[in-house]
Design a protein around this motif. Sequence first.
Motif, PDB file in Angstrom:
ATOM      1  N   GLY A  60       0.850  -1.191   0.000  1.00 30.39           N
ATOM      2  CA  GLY A  60       0.000   0.000   0.000  1.00 30.39           C
ATOM      3  C   GLY A  60       0.881   1.235   0.000  1.00 30.39           C
ATOM      4  O   GLY A  60       1.820   1.357  -0.762  1.00 30.39           O
ATOM      5  N   HIS A  61       0.567   2.177   0.887  1.00 29.13           N
ATOM      6  CA  HIS A  61       1.348   3.373   1.191  1.00 29.13           C
ATOM      7  C   HIS A  61       1.213   4.489   0.166  1.00 29.13           C
ATOM      8  O   HIS A  61       1.006   5.646   0.531  1.00 29.13           O
ATOM      9  N   THR A  62       1.355   4.208  -1.119  1.00 29.02           N
ATOM     10  CA  THR A  62       1.427   5.280  -2.111  1.00 29.02           C
ATOM     11  C   THR A  62       0.063   5.852  -2.479  1.00 29.02           C
ATOM     12  O   THR A  62       0.000   6.909  -3.119  1.00 29.02           O
ATOM     13  N   HIS A  63      -1.009   5.156  -2.107  1.00 31.25           N
ATOM     14  CA  HIS A  63      -2.370   5.602  -2.444  1.00 31.25           C
ATOM     15  C   HIS A  63      -2.570   5.671  -3.956  1.00 31.25           C
ATOM     16  O   HIS A  63      -3.330   6.502  -4.456  1.00 31.25           O
ATOM     17  N   ARG A  64      -1.919   4.756  -4.678  1.00 31.99           N
ATOM     18  CA  ARG A  64      -2.029   4.732  -6.144  1.00 31.99           C
ATOM     19  C   ARG A  64      -2.420   3.328  -6.577  1.00 31.99           C
ATOM     20  O   ARG A  64      -1.599   2.585  -7.125  1.00 31.99           O
ATOM     21  N   PRO A  65      -3.688   2.936  -6.344  1.00 35.46           N
ATOM     22  CA  PRO A  65      -4.096   1.561  -6.630  1.00 35.46           C
ATOM     23  C   PRO A  65      -3.919   1.193  -8.099  1.00 35.46           C
ATOM     24  O   PRO A  65      -4.344   1.926  -8.999  1.00 35.46           O
ATOM     25  N   ALA A  66      -3.287   0.040  -8.317  1.00 30.57           N
ATOM     26  CA  ALA A  66      -3.018  -0.414  -9.680  1.00 30.57           C
ATOM     27  C   ALA A  66      -2.408  -1.808  -9.617  1.00 30.57           C
ATOM     28  O   ALA A  66      -1.968  -2.265  -8.558  1.00 30.57           O
ATOM     29  N   VAL A  67      -2.379  -2.457 -10.776  1.00 26.92           N
ATOM     30  CA  VAL A  67      -1.654  -3.720 -10.933  1.00 26.92           C
ATOM     31  C   VAL A  67      -0.616  -3.507 -12.023  1.00 26.92           C
ATOM     32  O   VAL A  67      -0.965  -3.211 -13.167  1.00 26.92           O
ATOM     33  N   HIS A  68       0.653  -3.600 -11.639  1.00 30.24           N
ATOM     34  CA  HIS A  68       1.753  -3.362 -12.568  1.00 30.24           C
ATOM     35  C   HIS A  68       2.363  -4.697 -13.000  1.00 30.24           C
ATOM     36  O   HIS A  68       2.701  -5.527 -12.155  1.00 30.24           O
ATOM     37  N   GLU A  69       2.525  -4.878 -14.300  1.00 30.39           N
ATOM     38  CA  GLU A  69       3.169  -6.082 -14.833  1.00 30.39           C
ATOM     39  C   GLU A  69       4.502  -5.690 -15.446  1.00 30.39           C
ATOM     40  O   GLU A  69       4.595  -4.712 -16.196  1.00 30.39           O
ATOM     41  N   PHE A  70       5.543  -6.460 -15.132  1.00 32.63           N
ATOM     42  CA  PHE A  70       6.890  -6.153 -15.612  1.00 32.63           C
ATOM     43  C   PHE A  70       7.703  -7.431 -15.562  1.00 32.63           C
ATOM     44  O   PHE A  70       7.136  -8.534 -15.442  1.00 32.63           O
ATOM     45  N   LYS A 103       4.527  -9.231 -10.980  1.00 36.32           N
ATOM     46  CA  LYS A 103       3.383  -8.362 -10.753  1.00 36.32           C
ATOM     47  C   LYS A 103       3.549  -7.617  -9.440  1.00 36.32           C
ATOM     48  O   LYS A 103       4.043  -8.157  -8.456  1.00 36.32           O
ATOM     49  N   ARG A 104       3.098  -6.365  -9.465  1.00 37.97           N
ATOM     50  CA  ARG A 104       3.066  -5.539  -8.243  1.00 37.97           C
ATOM     51  C   ARG A 104       1.648  -5.000  -8.065  1.00 37.97           C
ATOM     52  O   ARG A 104       1.174  -4.199  -8.871  1.00 37.97           O
ATOM     53  N   PHE A 105       0.985  -5.473  -7.017  1.00 33.88           N
ATOM     54  CA  PHE A 105      -0.355  -5.012  -6.680  1.00 33.88           C
ATOM     55  C   PHE A 105      -0.242  -3.886  -5.664  1.00 33.88           C
ATOM     56  O   PHE A 105       0.404  -4.036  -4.624  1.00 33.88           O
ATOM     57  N   VAL A 106      -0.882  -2.755  -5.956  1.00 34.45           N
ATOM     58  CA  VAL A 106      -0.855  -1.604  -5.056  1.00 34.45           C
ATOM     59  C   VAL A 106      -2.265  -1.344  -4.540  1.00 34.45           C
ATOM     60  O   VAL A 106      -3.180  -1.062  -5.322  1.00 34.45           O
ATOM     61  N   LEU A 107      -2.432  -1.459  -3.218  1.00 38.23           N
ATOM     62  CA  LEU A 107      -3.723  -1.194  -2.603  1.00 38.23           C
ATOM     63  C   LEU A 107      -4.009   0.305  -2.544  1.00 38.23           C
ATOM     64  O   LEU A 107      -3.093   1.115  -2.434  1.00 38.23           O
ATOM     65  N   GLY A 108      -5.287   0.655  -2.590  1.00 40.85           N
ATOM     66  CA  GLY A 108      -5.682   2.046  -2.469  1.00 40.85           C
ATOM     67  C   GLY A 108      -6.017   2.415  -1.035  1.00 40.85           C
ATOM     68  O   GLY A 108      -6.226   1.546  -0.176  1.00 40.85           O
TER      69      GLY A 108
END
Length: 253
Positions: free
Chosen positions: A204-214, A222-227
């Motif tokens: 979490g932390h960044t407040h930028r919810p998204a799923v990043h593939e790299f 994959k990097r899952f970012v919680l909102g």
Amino acid sequence: MTTRLISDLHLHPGAPEVTEGFLRWLEQLASDTDTLYILGDFFDAWIGDDLLDLVDSDPTGSAALAVRVADALQRLSTQGTAIYIMHGNRDFLLGKRFADAAGARLLSDPCVVELNGSKVLLMHGDTLCTRDTDYMAFREQARDPEWQRQILAMPVIERIALARQLREQSGEANSNKAEDIMDVTPEEVTHTLRQHGVTTLIHGHTHRPAVHEFEVDGKPAKRFVLGDWHPDKGWEIVVEAGLSTRLRDFTLS
């Protein structure tokens, strides 16, 4: 059964809609959720576990809120859901006493767990923002055991004032920082995944919810970012057996 992950609720008396929405959401979990991970910044500030003793004398309402939330988590735990809580950059003084009251276990940051048959790295996410050098310096100080002992030895009223001061300073400082400085450093993400031998990260932390593939060393990652939660909306990651991991938002009203 289902595993759910959340972060960045920033619970505090000034946002009762988020608290009420969270408690309603929590009541629905017992029927299908075997594990709940809370990945930091559960509370907007935490001045020490002795806050739980101050329900009748805390004018801010923080103590009453903490006890109410702990009781709700304890009920869920008693019904069979395992609950894990990780420290964030706002509630790093959260201790074992609160965890026990909530029927939860404190989780180290970072931590590798198995979700749906795969190893996944869980973090709050602040250590990935290495370009924010001012914050990283403060984080190092705030995680020092001696510094924490000195803070916890202060009278409660002074700790409440300090927490308010730190929030104000953080808000002012962040308003003057470039957006990319407060996001993760891609090279640090790659280094961290490589260090732990995994290809999936949830934070979490960044407040930028998204799923990043790299890719990491030629392997898909994959990097899952919680909102963060708002009066009208919450965020969760849902992991169900045999299904793909999902990041979703939902209404709190």
